[in-house]
Motif scaffolding. Structure first.
Motif, short mmCIF file in Angstrom:
data_model
loop_
_atom_site.label_atom_id
_atom_site.label_comp_id
_atom_site.label_asym_id
_atom_site.label_seq_id
_atom_site.Cartn_x
_atom_site.Cartn_y
_atom_site.Cartn_z
N GLY A 197 -25.83 13.35 51.30
CA GLY A 197 -26.19 13.26 50.00
C GLY A 197 -25.23 13.98 48.96
N GLY A 198 -24.46 15.13 49.77
CA GLY A 198 -23.41 15.81 48.83
C GLY A 198 -22.42 14.65 48.21
N LEU A 199 -22.03 13.85 49.43
CA LEU A 199 -20.82 12.90 48.96
C LEU A 199 -21.32 11.97 48.21
CD1 LEU A 199 -19.52 12.46 52.70
CD2 LEU A 199 -18.53 13.65 50.74
N PHE A 200 -22.40 11.33 48.33
CA PHE A 200 -23.05 10.48 47.33
C PHE A 200 -23.14 11.03 45.94
CE2 PHE A 200 -24.57 7.66 50.76
CZ PHE A 200 -24.41 6.30 50.18
N ALA A 201 -23.60 12.12 45.71
CA ALA A 201 -23.82 12.88 44.59
C ALA A 201 -22.49 13.16 43.92
CB ALA A 201 -24.64 14.38 44.81
N ALA A 202 -21.68 13.52 44.57
CA ALA A 202 -20.18 13.95 44.04
C ALA A 202 -19.56 12.73 43.33
CB ALA A 202 -19.23 14.58 45.04
N PHE A 203 -19.73 11.58 44.43
CA PHE A 203 -18.96 10.36 43.74
C PHE A 203 -19.67 9.87 42.73
CE2 PHE A 203 -18.70 5.52 44.20
CZ PHE A 203 -17.40 5.27 43.98
N SER A 204 -21.11 9.62 42.72
CA SER A 204 -22.04 9.12 41.61
C SER A 204 -21.65 9.95 40.40
CB SER A 204 -23.28 9.28 42.11
OG SER A 204 -23.75 8.56 43.06
N PHE A 205 -21.46 11.34 40.43
CA PHE A 205 -21.35 11.85 39.20
C PHE A 205 -20.06 11.84 38.55
CE2 PHE A 205 -19.58 16.04 37.51
CZ PHE A 205 -20.81 16.34 36.44
N ALA A 206 -18.95 11.62 39.34
CA ALA A 206 -17.57 11.30 39.03
C ALA A 206 -17.61 9.91 38.50
CB ALA A 206 -16.55 11.51 40.09
N VAL A 207 -18.04 8.80 38.71
CA VAL A 207 -18.21 7.55 38.41
C VAL A 207 -18.85 7.31 37.23
CG1 VAL A 207 -18.89 5.56 38.81
CG2 VAL A 207 -17.70 6.42 40.72
N SER A 208 -20.06 8.07 36.82
CA SER A 208 -20.88 7.71 36.09
C SER A 208 -20.88 8.80 34.69
CB SER A 208 -22.38 7.56 36.55
OG SER A 208 -22.78 8.92 36.91
N THR A 209 -20.68 9.91 35.00
CA THR A 209 -20.74 10.90 33.97
C THR A 209 -20.06 10.73 32.56
OG1 THR A 209 -20.97 13.21 33.46
CG2 THR A 209 -18.81 12.55 34.56
N PHE A 210 -19.01 10.04 32.57
CA PHE A 210 -18.18 9.83 31.44
C PHE A 210 -18.06 8.32 30.98
CE2 PHE A 210 -16.07 13.85 32.43
CZ PHE A 210 -16.75 14.58 31.42
N ALA A 211 -18.53 7.41 32.11
CA ALA A 211 -18.20 5.95 32.12
C ALA A 211 -19.20 5.43 31.00
CB ALA A 211 -18.46 5.10 33.51
N ASN A 243 -9.36 15.83 36.84
CA ASN A 243 -8.50 16.69 36.18
C ASN A 243 -9.06 17.61 35.37
OD1 ASN A 243 -5.58 15.30 36.77
ND2 ASN A 243 -6.96 13.52 36.17
N ASN A 244 -10.34 17.92 35.63
CA ASN A 244 -10.93 19.01 34.58
C ASN A 244 -12.18 19.72 35.66
OD1 ASN A 244 -10.04 18.82 31.81
ND2 ASN A 244 -10.55 16.59 32.53
N MET A 245 -11.72 19.92 36.96
CA MET A 245 -12.57 20.26 38.05
C MET A 245 -13.30 21.48 37.72
SD MET A 245 -13.79 19.24 40.71
CE MET A 245 -12.27 17.83 41.23
N PRO A 246 -12.92 22.55 37.33
CA PRO A 246 -13.57 23.69 37.05
C PRO A 246 -14.77 23.76 36.07
CG PRO A 246 -11.47 24.28 37.04
CD PRO A 246 -11.18 22.95 36.89
N VAL A 247 -14.64 23.06 34.77
CA VAL A 247 -15.72 22.91 34.11
C VAL A 247 -16.64 21.76 34.76
CG1 VAL A 247 -14.35 21.31 32.45
CG2 VAL A 247 -16.11 22.84 31.40
N MET A 248 -16.26 20.86 35.23
CA MET A 248 -17.13 19.82 35.46
C MET A 248 -17.88 20.20 36.73
SD MET A 248 -16.70 17.77 33.27
CE MET A 248 -17.90 16.63 34.07
N LEU A 249 -17.39 21.35 37.63
CA LEU A 249 -18.35 21.75 38.57
C LEU A 249 -19.56 22.50 38.08
CD1 LEU A 249 -15.53 22.95 41.32
CD2 LEU A 249 -17.28 21.21 41.67
N ALA A 250 -19.20 23.19 36.93
CA ALA A 250 -20.01 24.12 36.29
C ALA A 250 -20.97 23.32 35.55
CB ALA A 250 -19.24 24.99 35.32
N TRP A 251 -20.64 22.14 34.99
CA TRP A 251 -21.53 20.92 34.41
C TRP A 251 -22.46 20.62 35.35
CZ3 TRP A 251 -24.31 20.42 30.60
CH2 TRP A 251 -24.62 19.11 30.06
N GLY A 252 -21.84 19.94 36.39
CA GLY A 252 -22.63 19.59 37.42
C GLY A 252 -23.65 20.41 37.91
N ALA A 253 -23.26 21.68 38.19
CA ALA A 253 -24.33 22.73 38.54
C ALA A 253 -25.52 22.70 37.40
CB ALA A 253 -23.71 24.10 38.91
N ILE A 254 -25.00 22.82 36.35
CA ILE A 254 -26.08 22.85 35.34
C ILE A 254 -26.79 21.74 35.20
CG2 ILE A 254 -26.38 22.68 32.68
CD1 ILE A 254 -23.93 24.59 32.32
N VAL A 255 -26.54 20.46 35.52
CA VAL A 255 -27.23 19.49 35.50
C VAL A 255 -28.31 19.37 36.74
CG1 VAL A 255 -27.14 16.84 35.80
CG2 VAL A 255 -25.72 17.93 34.40
#
Length: 261
Positions: A177-191, A215-227
């Motif tokens: 589930g973590g792999l699915f979540a990480a890939f889904s987040f990366a693919v869709s959040t800005f698309a 390329n903006n991993m620290p802030v995106m990890l924080a944003w993903g946690a907030i979401v």
């Protein structure tokens, strides 16, 4: 004849252009901007959130009605995959505020993306990804419990926490589930915001989204946690919290896109 370094040059330059070096705390700035947009002529945003709540509650009721409660948790998790597409009307409101246009629920529902039908093509891909996630969850259950019937929500917690098979399923399910979540987040959040804002194709938008996240991993990890935390709050309130949480995250996502594009 060009060298490997010459060939890699444009890719490295493009990556550098997408690296904003934003601190993790910038995610809270986006959240604050989303809160501001939510309460700027709040009725359309709250109506949008109410509609999302009604549809979500209807789907959950339907799963129980059809005795498909065993896919409830994967379905709730999968909602985060298609959420960026569902939020497109909220991006439209934030863009209208940004550009000084009037805000209305009609404009939020009848969105006209700059990329046209490409945004719906992206939505179909996200939908297939959600279905794959749900199917993977069912297969993992079968891997550990075979043909044993799903015990229902009352018995599933005890089954997962008090049996070796349950512990194994939790470990494997969390990893997959973590792999699915990480890939889904990366693919869709800005698309989806990009397809609304720019004339481009679905695969370019999804690839660019992955690059922007990477390329903006620290802030995106924080944003993903907030979401994730706010989504869990929405679920924990019997989905009622989505009336406010979903519009808040939708508006904030638009500002995350603007900050990193």
């Amino acid at each position: 004849m060009g060298t490997i370094e010459d060939a890699a040059g444009p890719a490295l330059t493009l990556a550098a252009q997408r690296r904003r070096n934003l601190p993790a705390a910038a995610a809270f700035v986006w959240l604050g901007q989303g809160w501001r947009d939510l309460w700027h002529n709040a009725r359309p945003s709250l109506a949008y959130g109410l509609l999302v709540f009604a549809v979500s509650a209807g789907i959950v009721w339907g799963l129980f009605r059809l005795q498909l409660d065993y896919i409830l948790f994967p379905a709730l998790a999968g909602f985060m995959v298609v959420g960026p597409l569902v939020a497109i009307g909220l991006y439209q409101k934030s863009r209208d505020i940004e550009e000084g246009r009037s805000v209305s629920l009609g404009r939020m529902i009848l969105v006209r993306p700059a990329s046209g039908a490409q945004v719906w093509f992206t939505g179909s891909i996200l939908g297939l990804l959600m279905l794959a996630w749900m199917r993977a969850a069912v297969l993992i259950y079968a891997l550990f419990f075979g043909l044993r019937p799903f015990p229902g929500l009352d018995g599933v917690v005890a089954m997962l926490l008090t049996t070796p098979q349950g512990w194994g399923m939790l470990a494997v399910g969390t990893a997959v589930g973590g792999l699915f979540a990480a890939f889904s987040f990366a693919v869709s959040t800005f698309a989806v915001p990009m397809l609304l804002d720019q004339r481009t194709d679905a695969f370019t938008a999804m690839g660019t989204s992955i690059s922007m996240v990477w390329n903006n991993m620290p802030v995106m990890l924080a944003w993903g946690a907030i979401v994730l935390v706010l989504f869990l709050v929405g679920v924990a309130t019997g989905l009622l919290g989505l009336i406010v949480v979903f519009p808040l995250l939708g508006h904030a996502t638009w500002h995350s896109y603007r900050a990193i594009q």
